[in-house]
Design an enzyme around this catalytic site. Structure first.
Site, PDB file in Angstrom:
ATOM      1  N   LYS A  13      39.688  67.650  45.715  1.00  0.00           N
ATOM      2  CA  LYS A  13      41.007  67.345  46.047  1.00  0.00           C
ATOM      3  C   LYS A  13      41.755  67.972  47.222  1.00  0.00           C
ATOM      4  O   LYS A  13      42.422  67.810  48.039  1.00  0.00           O
ATOM      5  CB  LYS A  13      41.729  68.009  44.787  1.00  0.00           C
ATOM      6  CG  LYS A  13      41.890  67.144  43.434  1.00  0.00           C
ATOM      7  CD  LYS A  13      42.925  67.414  42.657  1.00  0.00           C
ATOM      8  CE  LYS A  13      42.920  68.917  42.182  1.00  0.00           C
ATOM      9  NZ  LYS A  13      41.684  69.489  41.264  1.00  0.00           N
ATOM     10  N   ARG A  88      49.821  69.280  36.140  1.00  0.00           N
ATOM     11  CA  ARG A  88      48.376  69.496  35.517  1.00  0.00           C
ATOM     12  C   ARG A  88      48.585  69.291  33.876  1.00  0.00           C
ATOM     13  O   ARG A  88      47.661  69.526  33.139  1.00  0.00           O
ATOM     14  CB  ARG A  88      48.016  71.095  35.832  1.00  0.00           C
ATOM     15  CG  ARG A  88      46.729  70.872  36.466  1.00  0.00           C
ATOM     16  CD  ARG A  88      46.245  72.429  36.756  1.00  0.00           C
ATOM     17  NE  ARG A  88      44.935  72.673  37.384  1.00  0.00           N
ATOM     18  CZ  ARG A  88      44.794  73.099  38.631  1.00  0.00           C
ATOM     19  NH1 ARG A  88      45.823  73.061  39.367  1.00  0.00           N
ATOM     20  NH2 ARG A  88      43.737  73.570  38.962  1.00  0.00           N
ATOM     21  N   ARG A 127      30.572  77.446  45.843  1.00  0.00           N
ATOM     22  CA  ARG A 127      31.758  77.417  47.027  1.00  0.00           C
ATOM     23  C   ARG A 127      32.082  78.886  47.452  1.00  0.00           C
ATOM     24  O   ARG A 127      31.881  79.952  46.378  1.00  0.00           O
ATOM     25  CB  ARG A 127      33.096  76.970  46.267  1.00  0.00           C
ATOM     26  CG  ARG A 127      34.358  76.860  47.036  1.00  0.00           C
ATOM     27  CD  ARG A 127      35.093  75.908  46.314  1.00  0.00           C
ATOM     28  NE  ARG A 127      35.745  76.049  45.018  1.00  0.00           N
ATOM     29  CZ  ARG A 127      36.673  75.543  44.419  1.00  0.00           C
ATOM     30  NH1 ARG A 127      37.106  74.285  44.979  1.00  0.00           N
ATOM     31  NH2 ARG A 127      37.087  75.751  43.473  1.00  0.00           N
ATOM     32  N   ARG A 160      35.777  83.055  44.786  1.00  0.00           N
ATOM     33  CA  ARG A 160      36.925  83.016  44.033  1.00  0.00           C
ATOM     34  C   ARG A 160      36.629  83.801  42.621  1.00  0.00           C
ATOM     35  O   ARG A 160      35.746  83.079  41.995  1.00  0.00           O
ATOM     36  CB  ARG A 160      37.554  81.839  43.933  1.00  0.00           C
ATOM     37  CG  ARG A 160      38.494  81.562  44.987  1.00  0.00           C
ATOM     38  CD  ARG A 160      39.128  80.156  45.137  1.00  0.00           C
ATOM     39  NE  ARG A 160      39.540  79.675  43.709  1.00  0.00           N
ATOM     40  CZ  ARG A 160      40.009  78.390  43.672  1.00  0.00           C
ATOM     41  NH1 ARG A 160      40.048  77.625  44.688  1.00  0.00           N
ATOM     42  NH2 ARG A 160      40.140  77.936  42.585  1.00  0.00           N
ATOM     43  N   ARG A 171      37.549  76.416  32.897  1.00  0.00           N
ATOM     44  CA  ARG A 171      38.313  75.630  33.586  1.00  0.00           C
ATOM     45  C   ARG A 171      38.291  74.079  33.210  1.00  0.00           C
ATOM     46  O   ARG A 171      38.992  73.130  33.120  1.00  0.00           O
ATOM     47  CB  ARG A 171      38.322  75.725  35.130  1.00  0.00           C
ATOM     48  CG  ARG A 171      39.112  77.099  35.380  1.00  0.00           C
ATOM     49  CD  ARG A 171      38.862  77.679  36.716  1.00  0.00           C
ATOM     50  NE  ARG A 171      39.219  76.715  37.683  1.00  0.00           N
ATOM     51  CZ  ARG A 171      38.671  76.674  39.056  1.00  0.00           C
ATOM     52  NH1 ARG A 171      37.718  77.365  39.330  1.00  0.00           N
ATOM     53  NH2 ARG A 171      39.241  76.014  40.061  1.00  0.00           N
TER      54      ARG A 171
HETATM   55  P1  AMP Z   1      43.391  75.290  42.081  1.00  0.00           P
HETATM   56  O1  AMP Z   1      43.359  76.017  43.237  1.00  0.00           O
HETATM   57  O2  AMP Z   1      44.218  74.046  42.116  1.00  0.00           O
HETATM   58  O3  AMP Z   1      42.162  75.061  41.207  1.00  0.00           O
HETATM   59  O4  AMP Z   1      44.456  76.191  40.834  1.00  0.00           O
HETATM   60  C1  AMP Z   1      43.872  77.345  40.704  1.00  0.00           C
HETATM   61  C2  AMP Z   1      44.442  78.057  39.286  1.00  0.00           C
HETATM   62  O5  AMP Z   1      45.568  77.967  39.734  1.00  0.00           O
HETATM   63  C3  AMP Z   1      44.285  76.997  38.216  1.00  0.00           C
HETATM   64  O6  AMP Z   1      42.995  77.339  37.428  1.00  0.00           O
HETATM   65  C4  AMP Z   1      45.520  77.673  37.290  1.00  0.00           C
HETATM   66  O7  AMP Z   1      45.353  78.963  36.808  1.00  0.00           O
HETATM   67  C5  AMP Z   1      46.704  77.858  38.344  1.00  0.00           C
HETATM   68  N1  AMP Z   1      47.377  76.502  38.617  1.00  0.00           N
HETATM   69  C6  AMP Z   1      47.271  75.810  39.635  1.00  0.00           C
HETATM   70  N2  AMP Z   1      47.968  74.658  39.307  1.00  0.00           N
HETATM   71  C7  AMP Z   1      48.773  74.600  38.513  1.00  0.00           C
HETATM   72  C8  AMP Z   1      49.686  74.010  37.445  1.00  0.00           C
HETATM   73  N3  AMP Z   1      49.969  72.767  38.119  1.00  0.00           N
HETATM   74  N4  AMP Z   1      49.770  74.387  36.276  1.00  0.00           N
HETATM   75  C9  AMP Z   1      49.232  75.435  35.810  1.00  0.00           C
HETATM   76  N5  AMP Z   1      48.499  76.341  36.628  1.00  0.00           N
HETATM   77  C10 AMP Z   1      48.068  75.737  37.917  1.00  0.00           C
END
Ligand code: AMP
Length: 216
Positions: A13, A88, A127, A160, A171
């Site tokens: 994404k 989400r 990654r 990360r 996740r």
């Molecule tokens: P990402 O980089 O999009 O995978 O986001 C990393 C982490 O940020 C996720 O695993 C969540 O803990 C948090 N996060 C990002 N976007 C959201 C969202 N819309 N709602 C809740 N937690 C989020």
């Protein structure tokens, strides 16, 4: 164009969102990036979000939705935006739709990037990100010129914390339970499109552009 990108962690994404944002000259709004930036700068939001993110849990809906509602009302979002990682959960989507309706706006497209679990796990575990500028690499498919060093700013590359194998499985579970239902949510609203994300980045991107140009 107001666009939401859906897809499991590791579906690509972030990569596609950056390319789409450049193509249409609209802001790329990644809630994950915003949280990580806030954690790095030790802001109040960062301190609230840190524990959830490190455990592979979702940050509570109110915190996340508020953040996005404010961000999409900034001036650079006038001609549209691409949301990467938001919504989400169904409550986030419902709340966001209600706010957009109040503002006399609506989302144009929800684009799902579809990738099988085994591919997701392989992608995420390889990654690496630059701890200084955030550039992303992959040990197999996009290795840096020098191992462990960022090509862009020469900062050290790290994994990360939420990309470690155990947290990744968690996740993915959270994704299936909380986020995947959004596919049906946007399908019902007639704005869902899907692309097969298990192909080279450029091929997926070409497909996405063809789809989105039909909407713009
Ligand atoms: P990402 O980089 O999009 O995978 O986001 C990393 C982490 O940020 C996720 O695993 C969540 O803990 C948090 N996060 C990002 N976007 C959201 C969202 N819309 N709602 C809740 N937690 C989020």
């Amino acid at each position: 164009m107001k666009l939401v990108l859906l897809g499991a962690p590791g579906a690509g994404k972030g990569t596609q969102a950056a390319l789409i944002a450049e193509h249409f000259q609209i802001p790329h709004i990644s809630t994950g990036d915003i949280f990580r930036e806030n954690i790095k700068n030790e802001t109040e939001l960062g301190l609230k979000a840190k524990h959830y993110i490190e455990e592979g849990l979702l940050v509570p809906d109110e915190l996340t939705t508020d953040l996005v509602v404010h961000r999409v009302q900034e001036e650079d979002c006038e001609n549209g935006y691409i949301l990467d990682g938001f919504p989400r959960t169904i409550p986030q989507a419902e709340c966001f739709d209600a706010v957009l309706e109040e503002l006399g706006m609506h989302l144009d497209v929800a684009l799902d990037v579809d990738v099988k679990d085994e591919v997701l796990i392989r992608r995420i575990s390889g990654r690496r990100v630059c701890s200084v500028c955030g550039e992303t690499f992959h040990v197999e498919s996009l290795p840096p010129k020098t191992e462990g060093i960022c090509d862009v700013c020469h900062g050290p590359l790290i994994r990360r914390k939420d990309d470690d194998p155990e947290t990744v499985l968690h996740r993915l579970q959270v994704y299936r339970e909380k986020t995947e239902p959004l596919i049906a949510y946007y399908k019902e609203r007639g704005i869902l499109v899907s692309v097969d994300g298990d192909r080279p980045v450029e091929t997926v991107f070409e497909d996405i552009i063809k789809i989105l140009e039909a909407f713009s």
